[in-house]
Design a protein around this motif. Structure first.
Motif, mmCIF file in Angstrom:
data_model
loop_
_atom_site.group_PDB
_atom_site.id
_atom_site.type_symbol
_atom_site.label_atom_id
_atom_site.label_comp_id
_atom_site.label_asym_id
_atom_site.label_seq_id
_atom_site.Cartn_x
_atom_site.Cartn_y
_atom_site.Cartn_z
ATOM 1 N N SER A 34 32.972 43.735 28.144
ATOM 2 C CA SER A 34 33.023 43.055 29.437
ATOM 3 C C SER A 34 34.017 41.908 29.404
ATOM 4 N N GLU A 35 33.953 41.104 28.343
ATOM 5 C CA GLU A 35 34.898 39.999 28.168
ATOM 6 C C GLU A 35 36.331 40.518 28.131
ATOM 7 N N HIS A 36 36.537 41.633 27.438
ATOM 8 C CA HIS A 36 37.880 42.202 27.292
ATOM 9 C C HIS A 36 38.413 42.712 28.635
ATOM 10 N N ARG A 37 37.574 43.344 29.418
ATOM 11 C CA ARG A 37 38.029 43.923 30.683
ATOM 12 C C ARG A 37 38.550 42.854 31.629
ATOM 13 N N TYR A 38 37.914 41.689 31.672
ATOM 14 C CA TYR A 38 38.421 40.596 32.501
ATOM 15 C C TYR A 38 39.862 40.240 32.108
ATOM 16 N N ALA A 39 40.123 40.165 30.806
ATOM 17 C CA ALA A 39 41.452 39.788 30.331
ATOM 18 C C ALA A 39 42.489 40.851 30.666
ATOM 19 N N VAL A 40 42.150 42.117 30.445
ATOM 20 C CA VAL A 40 43.090 43.208 30.740
ATOM 21 C C VAL A 40 43.425 43.240 32.229
ATOM 22 N N ASP A 41 42.417 43.143 33.070
ATOM 23 C CA ASP A 41 42.649 43.201 34.511
ATOM 24 C C ASP A 41 43.552 42.069 34.982
ATOM 25 N N SER A 42 43.400 40.875 34.387
ATOM 26 C CA SER A 42 44.219 39.739 34.813
ATOM 27 C C SER A 42 45.689 39.949 34.471
ATOM 28 N N VAL A 43 45.975 40.599 33.342
ATOM 29 C CA VAL A 43 47.358 40.900 32.963
ATOM 30 C C VAL A 43 47.920 42.041 33.811
ATOM 31 N N ALA A 44 47.168 43.120 33.935
ATOM 32 C CA ALA A 44 47.651 44.289 34.667
ATOM 33 C C ALA A 44 47.938 43.968 36.127
ATOM 34 N N SER A 45 47.121 43.124 36.746
ATOM 35 C CA SER A 45 47.318 42.809 38.164
ATOM 36 C C SER A 45 48.650 42.104 38.398
ATOM 37 N N VAL A 46 49.093 41.277 37.456
ATOM 38 C CA VAL A 46 50.379 40.587 37.581
ATOM 39 C C VAL A 46 51.531 41.543 37.293
ATOM 40 N N LEU A 47 51.446 42.305 36.210
ATOM 41 C CA LEU A 47 52.569 43.156 35.812
ATOM 42 C C LEU A 47 52.786 44.316 36.780
ATOM 43 N N ARG A 48 51.743 44.784 37.435
ATOM 44 C CA ARG A 48 51.937 45.853 38.425
ATOM 45 C C ARG A 48 52.851 45.403 39.559
ATOM 46 N N GLY A 49 52.829 44.119 39.872
ATOM 47 C CA GLY A 49 53.645 43.615 40.965
ATOM 48 C C GLY A 49 55.125 43.556 40.662
ATOM 49 N N VAL A 50 55.522 43.679 39.387
ATOM 50 C CA VAL A 50 56.939 43.574 39.021
ATOM 51 C C VAL A 50 57.430 44.808 38.269
ATOM 52 N N SER A 51 56.594 45.833 38.154
ATOM 53 C CA SER A 51 56.938 47.006 37.352
ATOM 54 C C SER A 51 57.068 48.251 38.228
ATOM 55 N N THR A 52 57.975 49.142 37.813
ATOM 56 C CA THR A 52 58.069 50.444 38.470
ATOM 57 C C THR A 52 57.042 51.408 37.910
ATOM 58 N N SER A 53 56.590 51.162 36.677
ATOM 59 C CA SER A 53 55.513 51.939 36.067
ATOM 60 C C SER A 53 54.800 51.055 35.067
ATOM 61 N N LEU A 54 53.498 51.302 34.881
ATOM 62 C CA LEU A 54 52.712 50.489 33.962
ATOM 63 C C LEU A 54 51.607 51.336 33.363
ATOM 64 N N ASP A 55 51.550 51.366 32.037
ATOM 65 C CA ASP A 55 50.513 52.104 31.323
ATOM 66 C C ASP A 55 49.451 51.128 30.841
ATOM 67 N N VAL A 56 48.237 51.270 31.359
ATOM 68 C CA VAL A 56 47.111 50.424 30.962
ATOM 69 C C VAL A 56 46.038 51.342 30.381
ATOM 70 N N PRO A 57 45.920 51.427 29.056
ATOM 71 C CA PRO A 57 44.915 52.312 28.457
ATOM 72 C C PRO A 57 43.520 51.998 28.978
ATOM 73 N N PRO A 58 42.710 53.021 29.237
ATOM 74 C CA PRO A 58 41.378 52.787 29.808
ATOM 75 C C PRO A 58 40.379 52.217 28.822
ATOM 76 N N GLU A 59 40.631 52.408 27.516
ATOM 77 C CA GLU A 59 39.697 51.937 26.501
ATOM 78 C C GLU A 59 40.414 51.027 25.503
ATOM 79 N N PRO A 60 39.765 49.949 25.059
ATOM 80 C CA PRO A 60 40.377 49.097 24.038
ATOM 81 C C PRO A 60 40.300 49.740 22.668
#
Length: 401
Positions: A250-276
């Motif tokens: 749960s702690e990890h998911r908060y951190a991943v989501d905060s990074v992915a939400s920013v990088l999606r706005g500046v990327s043409t493609s983004l790979d975010v693995p579903p599992e740590p």
């Protein structure tokens, strides 16, 4: 799979050939991993700044220096940057006089006079001697009380996650040689990024953002860490327990989501693995997710990306504003440059910024260590105090080695 593989494999062994170039006990500028990276010294230009626009002001300042260097026919500069955690904390940017880089082609001098005698004779490497340890402001009991208050706030629904930290102070017999710390950290933790900027020295396991060119593409990468385990007893199943821990995931998911939400706005493609996966270090294990994308054109610089990402859920919390307010209230002192972006950038805007973790602020004989952990509703205060102590081990061992 239980172990994180490096985003780019570059196993070159010890970092000594590069760090050995640093000639002075103080003023080191470095960012090194697996023997590759950049080491520098001297201050050709420096900017100290505070405020919410600190990174933007550094970006404009450095772009002006790049244009001036091009007009004069000088070598392209690089800049080392250590941002403050909050707008009230100091940020610093340094363009060095001399810089060396280690990569696939070996050691190369990229800044400074390349003539005979341009490399000064290194001063003798010194050990810090006897060390006295003390809590500077908040004791372990005080930190435990702060953690308990934060967990209570989370359970009351005020926020989902917050990251709290506390300090430990070392007073040494002799002035601390920054090269001594860097060498010990780079040798013991080669998969971490050993860093030094303006007396802040450490070895971070967490790459906030890297911008680099690969086969004609502009690539962005981020290694997100949140969720920690360690062995209390020989034979403890640390990796399996961490991967199965609902609290840590749960702690990890908060951190991943905060990074992915920013990088999606500046990327043409983004790979975010579903599992740590589990990143195994010398003294503990983290849940880790490697986020990789391709940047849109025109792309923000590495510094601009770092500023947009900071503070991620790995060092602040969620929701961000509520977490930062609770940090200010419960920690009781400024974080300074702890847990903020630290790294370097070249004239093209490529570069690397880690989070300033597993480190310390060095001021002569005084060394201030800071560490902490992420808290969610299931966090146990006693375990969190122990986690912060475990995270100080790398710097404690480096000082005492």
């Amino acid at each position: 799979m239980t172990t994180v593989h490096d985003l780019r494999t570059d196993e070159l062994g010890a970092a000594a050939p590069l760090l050995d170039r640093l000639p002075h006990a103080r003023g080191a500028l470095a960012f090194v991993r697996h023997g590759r990276g950049i080491a520098a010294w001297g201050e050709a230009h420096r900017l100290d700044v505070r405020g919410a626009d600190a990174a933007a002001r550094i970006q404009v300042w450095f772009e002006d220096l790049v244009r001036s260097a091009a007009a004069a026919g000088d070598a392209e500069p690089v800049v080392f940057v250590s941002l403050g955690f909050s707008p009230e904390d100091p940020s610093v940017a340094v363009v060095p006089r001399v810089a060396w880089r280690s990569g696939p082609d070996g050691l190369q001098q990229i800044l400074g006079d390349r003539g005979a005698g341009s490399q000064p004779r290194p001063t003798r490497l010194t050990r810090p001697g006897t060390i006295r340890w003390s809590d500077p402001e908040q004791s372990a009991l005080g930190y435990r009380a702060a953690v308990a208050s934060a967990v209570q706030a989370i359970r009351a629904g005020e926020l989902g996650k917050v990251v709290l930290s506390h300090d430990l102070t070392a007073v040494t017999e002799s002035d601390v040689d920054e090269r001594f710390l860097l060498g010990a950290l780079a040798d013991r933790y080669p998969s971490c990024w050993a860093y030094a900027v303006d007396q802040l020295v450490g070895a971070s396991p967490e790459m906030l953002v890297e911008r680099h060119r690969e086969n004609g593409r502009l690539v962005v990468t981020s290694r997100v860490l949140a969720g920690t385990g360690w062995a209390e007893h020989v034979g403890d199943p640390v990796v399996a327990d961490l991967l199965a821990s609902a609290k840590n995931r749960s702690e990890h998911r908060y951190a991943v989501d905060s990074v992915a939400s920013v990088l999606r706005g500046v990327s043409t493609s983004l790979d975010v693995p579903p599992e740590p996966q589990a990143l195994v270090l010398a003294n503990l294990v983290h849940l880790a997710t490697d986020v990789v994308g391709e940047l849109a054109d025109p792309a923000p610089s590495a510094l601009q990306l770092a500023a947009a990402l900071h503070p991620t859920g790995a060092v602040g919390g969620y929701p961000r504003d509520a977490a930062l307010e609770l940090i200010r209230r419960l920690e009781g002192r400024p974080r300074g440059r702890y847990a903020a972006p630290i790294g370097w950038m070249d004239a093209r805007g490529d570069g690397e910024f880690a989070l300033a973790l597993r480190g310390a602020l060095v001021d002569g004989r005084c060394v201030r260590l800071t560490a902490g952990g992420g808290l969610v509703a299931d966090s146990d205060p006693d375990s969190e105090v122990r986690e912060a102590q475990v995270k100080m081990i790398p710097m404690r061992d480096a000082l005492e080695s």
